[in-house]
Design a protein around this motif. Structure first.
Motif, PDB file in Angstrom:
ATOM      1  N   ARG A 141      -9.955 -15.644 -11.604  1.00 20.59           N
ATOM      2  CA  ARG A 141      -9.725 -16.908 -10.914  1.00 20.59           C
ATOM      3  C   ARG A 141      -8.501 -16.809  -9.995  1.00 20.59           C
ATOM      4  N   THR A 142      -7.432 -16.221 -10.511  1.00 18.81           N
ATOM      5  CA  THR A 142      -6.206 -16.077  -9.727  1.00 18.81           C
ATOM      6  C   THR A 142      -6.459 -15.224  -8.493  1.00 18.81           C
ATOM      7  N   LEU A 143      -7.137 -14.109  -8.676  1.00 13.48           N
ATOM      8  CA  LEU A 143      -7.399 -13.219  -7.546  1.00 13.48           C
ATOM      9  C   LEU A 143      -8.287 -13.895  -6.508  1.00 13.48           C
ATOM     10  N   LEU A 154      -4.052 -13.443   1.358  1.00 10.53           N
ATOM     11  CA  LEU A 154      -3.743 -12.070   1.721  1.00 10.53           C
ATOM     12  C   LEU A 154      -4.362 -11.686   3.062  1.00 10.53           C
ATOM     13  N   ASP A 155      -5.479 -12.339   3.416  1.00 10.45           N
ATOM     14  CA  ASP A 155      -6.126 -12.064   4.709  1.00 10.45           C
ATOM     15  C   ASP A 155      -5.147 -12.226   5.871  1.00 10.45           C
ATOM     16  N   GLN A 161      -8.137  -4.200   5.127  1.00  9.92           N
ATOM     17  CA  GLN A 161      -8.550  -5.095   4.048  1.00  9.92           C
ATOM     18  C   GLN A 161      -9.512  -4.469   3.057  1.00  9.92           C
ATOM     19  N   ALA A 162     -10.526  -3.748   3.515  1.00 10.39           N
ATOM     20  CA  ALA A 162     -11.565  -3.252   2.599  1.00 10.39           C
ATOM     21  C   ALA A 162     -10.973  -2.341   1.529  1.00 10.39           C
ATOM     22  N   LEU A 163     -10.201  -1.345   1.938  1.00  8.86           N
ATOM     23  CA  LEU A 163      -9.626  -0.412   0.969  1.00  8.86           C
ATOM     24  C   LEU A 163      -8.613  -1.102   0.061  1.00  8.86           C
ATOM     25  N   PHE A 164      -7.767  -1.943   0.648  1.00 11.61           N
ATOM     26  CA  PHE A 164      -6.763  -2.649  -0.155  1.00 11.61           C
ATOM     27  C   PHE A 164      -7.445  -3.539  -1.192  1.00 11.61           C
ATOM     28  N   TYR A 165      -8.467  -4.286  -0.777  1.00  5.67           N
ATOM     29  CA  TYR A 165      -9.146  -5.187  -1.704  1.00  5.67           C
ATOM     30  C   TYR A 165      -9.914  -4.421  -2.785  1.00  5.67           C
ATOM     31  N   ASP A 166     -10.498  -3.280  -2.423  1.00  2.00           N
ATOM     32  CA  ASP A 166     -11.173  -2.469  -3.444  1.00  2.00           C
ATOM     33  C   ASP A 166     -10.182  -2.052  -4.527  1.00  2.00           C
ATOM     34  N   ARG A 167      -9.027  -1.542  -4.097  1.00  2.00           N
ATOM     35  CA  ARG A 167      -8.010  -1.124  -5.063  1.00  2.00           C
ATOM     36  C   ARG A 167      -7.492  -2.320  -5.863  1.00  2.00           C
ATOM     37  N   LEU A 168      -7.291  -3.430  -5.182  1.00  2.00           N
ATOM     38  CA  LEU A 168      -6.776  -4.618  -5.854  1.00  2.00           C
ATOM     39  C   LEU A 168      -7.750  -5.100  -6.927  1.00  2.00           C
ATOM     40  N   ARG A 190       1.864  -6.973   2.363  1.00  2.00           N
ATOM     41  CA  ARG A 190       2.697  -6.779   3.560  1.00  2.00           C
ATOM     42  C   ARG A 190       3.195  -5.337   3.640  1.00  2.00           C
ATOM     43  N   LEU A 191       3.700  -4.810   2.519  1.00  2.00           N
ATOM     44  CA  LEU A 191       4.210  -3.437   2.510  1.00  2.00           C
ATOM     45  C   LEU A 191       3.088  -2.422   2.738  1.00  2.00           C
ATOM     46  N   TYR A 192       1.914  -2.706   2.201  1.00  2.00           N
ATOM     47  CA  TYR A 192       0.770  -1.826   2.424  1.00  2.00           C
ATOM     48  C   TYR A 192       0.417  -1.781   3.910  1.00  2.00           C
ATOM     49  N   SER A 193       0.438  -2.934   4.556  1.00  2.00           N
ATOM     50  CA  SER A 193       0.085  -2.973   5.981  1.00  2.00           C
ATOM     51  C   SER A 193       1.130  -2.279   6.847  1.00  2.00           C
ATOM     52  N   GLU A 194       2.379  -2.195   6.351  1.00  2.00           N
ATOM     53  CA  GLU A 194       3.448  -1.526   7.099  1.00  2.00           C
ATOM     54  C   GLU A 194       3.536  -0.032   6.784  1.00  2.00           C
ATOM     55  N   ARG A 195       2.762   0.418   5.814  1.00  2.00           N
ATOM     56  CA  ARG A 195       2.824   1.816   5.375  1.00  2.00           C
ATOM     57  C   ARG A 195       2.343   2.733   6.496  1.00  2.00           C
TER      58      ARG A 195
END
Length: 192
Positions: free
Chosen positions: A12-14, A21-22, A30-37, A71-76
């Motif tokens: 529910r939280t996610l 997060l979008d 987004q696709a890879l980050f959301y899969d990992r998340l 945010r940090l992932y997008s700046e990586r």
């Protein structure tokens, strides 16, 4: 089999936080980050809940953690994203017989971070694949327990360099196939 309460709360939280997060993540990430998340969030949620779940602002902090992570992932940098994918494809990479580590104090081995960067060819000649730097963050002049009583994890000890030099060193090492390891001992800090 019915899901337990914590699993339901994590889901529910996610689902409530994904739209927020979008805004932070570029569409291309987004696709890879959301899969990992989706893969790791239930476990992370359980661990956080076990420690902080009784705090009135628990869900606010979960949201802040996810926003910061996104945010940090997008700046990586792209080279780190590529390294992530290689390591994800080989999850036991760090246990390979090809991994050879070295440990040093920057000041004793090379004087400064810039001096250490100059020693990369020597490390390559030794087939080093990861370099563990002993404590190098800012510490009090006295009573610093050999560099472990850190007073600022966001500042390199000025006697060995700067955060920019540390970032440059990490990038230079990575370009040569050497992973950088740092001590982050959060339960052993200075009272300053």
């Amino acid at each position: 089999m019915p899901k337990d309460w914590l699993t339901q709360q994590a889901e529910r939280t996610l689902s409530r936080l994904l739209p927020r997060l979008d805004v932070v993540l570029p569409v291309s990430s987004q696709a890879l980050f959301y899969d990992r998340l989706r893969q790791h969030f239930p476990r992370v949620f359980r661990l956080l809940y076990a420690v902080y779940g009784q705090q009135y602002d628990f869900f606010y902090h979960v949201e802040q953690i996810l926003l910061t992570t996104a945010r940090l992932y997008s700046e990586r940098p792209a080279d780190l994203h590529a390294l992530d994918l290689r390591r994800e494809a080989e999850p036991q990479w760090f246990q390979s017989e090809k991994m050879v580590g070295a440990v040093c104090y920057v000041d004793l081995f090379a004087g400064t971070l810039a001096g250490l960067r100059d020693k990369i060819p020597y490390l390559k000649a030794l087939n080093i694949t990861y370099l563990h730097l002993m404590p190098l963050f800012k510490v009090p002049e006295r009573n610093n327990d050999g560099g472990y009583a850190v007073s600022d994890y966001r500042t390199v000890n000025p006697s060995v360099g700067t955060m920019a030099e540390l970032a440059d060193l990490a990038q230079a090492l990575r370009a040569e196939g050497i992973s950088l390891v740092l001590d982050m001992v959060f339960n052993h800090t200075s009272d300053e």
